[in-house]
Write a protein that holds these residues in place. Structure first.
Motif, PDB file in Angstrom:
ATOM      1  N   LYS A 187      53.777   6.143  21.112  1.00  0.00           N
ATOM      2  CA  LYS A 187      52.967   7.034  21.950  1.00  0.00           C
ATOM      3  C   LYS A 187      52.352   8.145  21.122  1.00  0.00           C
ATOM      4  O   LYS A 187      51.174   8.497  21.302  1.00  0.00           O
ATOM      5  N   LEU A 188      53.130   8.717  20.195  1.00  0.00           N
ATOM      6  CA  LEU A 188      52.591   9.765  19.326  1.00  0.00           C
ATOM      7  C   LEU A 188      51.448   9.224  18.479  1.00  0.00           C
ATOM      8  O   LEU A 188      50.409   9.887  18.317  1.00  0.00           O
ATOM      9  N   ASN A 189      51.616   8.028  17.947  1.00  0.00           N
ATOM     10  CA  ASN A 189      50.557   7.427  17.138  1.00  0.00           C
ATOM     11  C   ASN A 189      49.286   7.226  17.963  1.00  0.00           C
ATOM     12  O   ASN A 189      48.169   7.394  17.453  1.00  0.00           O
ATOM     13  N   ALA A 190      49.450   6.905  19.235  1.00  0.00           N
ATOM     14  CA  ALA A 190      48.280   6.747  20.113  1.00  0.00           C
ATOM     15  C   ALA A 190      47.541   8.073  20.285  1.00  0.00           C
ATOM     16  O   ALA A 190      46.306   8.110  20.305  1.00  0.00           O
ATOM     17  N   HIS A 191      48.287   9.174  20.379  1.00  0.00           N
ATOM     18  CA  HIS A 191      47.656  10.499  20.464  1.00  0.00           C
ATOM     19  C   HIS A 191      46.877  10.793  19.170  1.00  0.00           C
ATOM     20  O   HIS A 191      45.728  11.242  19.218  1.00  0.00           O
ATOM     21  N   ILE A 216      46.634  17.226  16.504  1.00  0.00           N
ATOM     22  CA  ILE A 216      48.033  16.800  16.574  1.00  0.00           C
ATOM     23  C   ILE A 216      48.500  16.296  15.211  1.00  0.00           C
ATOM     24  O   ILE A 216      49.586  16.650  14.737  1.00  0.00           O
ATOM     25  N   ARG A 217      47.672  15.489  14.566  1.00  0.00           N
ATOM     26  CA  ARG A 217      48.040  14.972  13.245  1.00  0.00           C
ATOM     27  C   ARG A 217      48.110  16.108  12.226  1.00  0.00           C
ATOM     28  O   ARG A 217      49.060  16.178  11.415  1.00  0.00           O
ATOM     29  N   PHE A 218      47.112  17.005  12.238  1.00  0.00           N
ATOM     30  CA  PHE A 218      47.081  18.107  11.276  1.00  0.00           C
ATOM     31  C   PHE A 218      48.324  18.996  11.424  1.00  0.00           C
ATOM     32  O   PHE A 218      48.959  19.356  10.422  1.00  0.00           O
TER      33      PHE A 218
END
Length: 269
Positions: A36-40, A12-14
């Protein structure tokens, strides 16, 4: 046998960085909070929900299986593009689209009816059995035994000669690659766009051509990633009888087709 390593956070980060998006920008596209995105991305979400899996998969045009099991950052750029552009798993719906249904007391699938006032809720609740249970439902003895059917109302005159205000009975399409060109379908699109009843053609460039039955409307394309569901036309119910085209309507249709052909020729020039 050891546990399967999960690459969801790193992928997800890449993929976000590959698109040069900030967490805020990607979160907005997904309709979730930055927290929430940061948690992913940080791996604090051990079990992503079905909705999250589907939303990330559709936005990045990667199968859920790939997002979970493959370290995409280790792939060549060409291989990543192949996954995005070929996207056979995405097109075929393998482990991507999850269809919720309701059944009657005999465990037979119902036909759910999606009224106009329920359209907005359908986009967020289409995979939620509890939402579907709030919709009107019925059965028809003449429908084939195979397939899942749903009824949608039509609005506007872009589907003429099908009368305005008709109810379209459709069959769910899991494998989009199986569609023949110009297959009539109800198309469920993301965002605030209305449900549309169009002739659908899948283009090799990852877009979907949508053509109206009423030739006074121009055809247009949408990215496949903007499509939530496809429901192939089976029949329609209407209180009105389709009207025969007048000579003037036929002349207008011919002129529209000529204009479209001239536009295509200019585009190739």
């Amino acid at each position: 046998m050891g546990a399967q390593e999960i690459y969801w956070p790193v992928n997800i980060r890449f993929l976000r960085l590959r698109r040069k998006l900030s967490q805020e920008a990607l979160a907005e596209k997904l309709g979730i909070s930055r927290v929430k995105l940061n948690a992913h991305e940080s791996g604090r979400t051990a079990n992503p929900t079905i909705d999250d899996l589907i939303n990330f998969s559709e936005l990045f045009r990667m199968s859920i299986d790939s997002l979970l099991k493959i370290d995409i950052s280790k792939l060549s750029e060409q291989k990543i593009k192949d996954l995005e552009e070929g996207s056979e798993l995405f097109m075929k719906g393998s482990q991507v689209r999850v269809l919720a249904i309701t059944v009657d007391k005999q465990e037979k699938e119902n036909i759910e009816y999606v009224p106009v006032q329920a359209k907005a809720g359908y986009r967020s609740g289409y995979s939620d059995p509890e939402f579907l249970a709030t919709l009107p439902r019925f059965s028809l003895p003449t429908l084939p035994r195979s397939g899942t059917f749903r009824m949608f109302p039509t609005v506007g005159d872009s589907m003429l000669p099908v009368p305005e205000g008709s109810d379209i009975i459709t069959r769910y399409v899991q494998d989009w690659t199986s569609l023949k060109p110009e297959t009539p379908c109800i198309v469920i699109l993301k965002g605030d766009q209305d449900f549309v009843f169009k002739q659908v053609t899948i283009n090799p460039d990852g877009t979907m051509l949508l053509q109206s039955f009423n030739k006074q409307y121009f055809a247009y394309t949408v990215p496949i990633s903007e499509v939530i569901e496809l429901w192939e036309y089976y029949s329609f119910h209407s209180k009105q009888l389709p009207e025969a085209q007048t000579d003037m309507q036929q002349l207008m249709r011919m002129l529209q087709e000529m204009q479209n052909e001239i536009k295509e020729i200019k585009g190739r020039a």
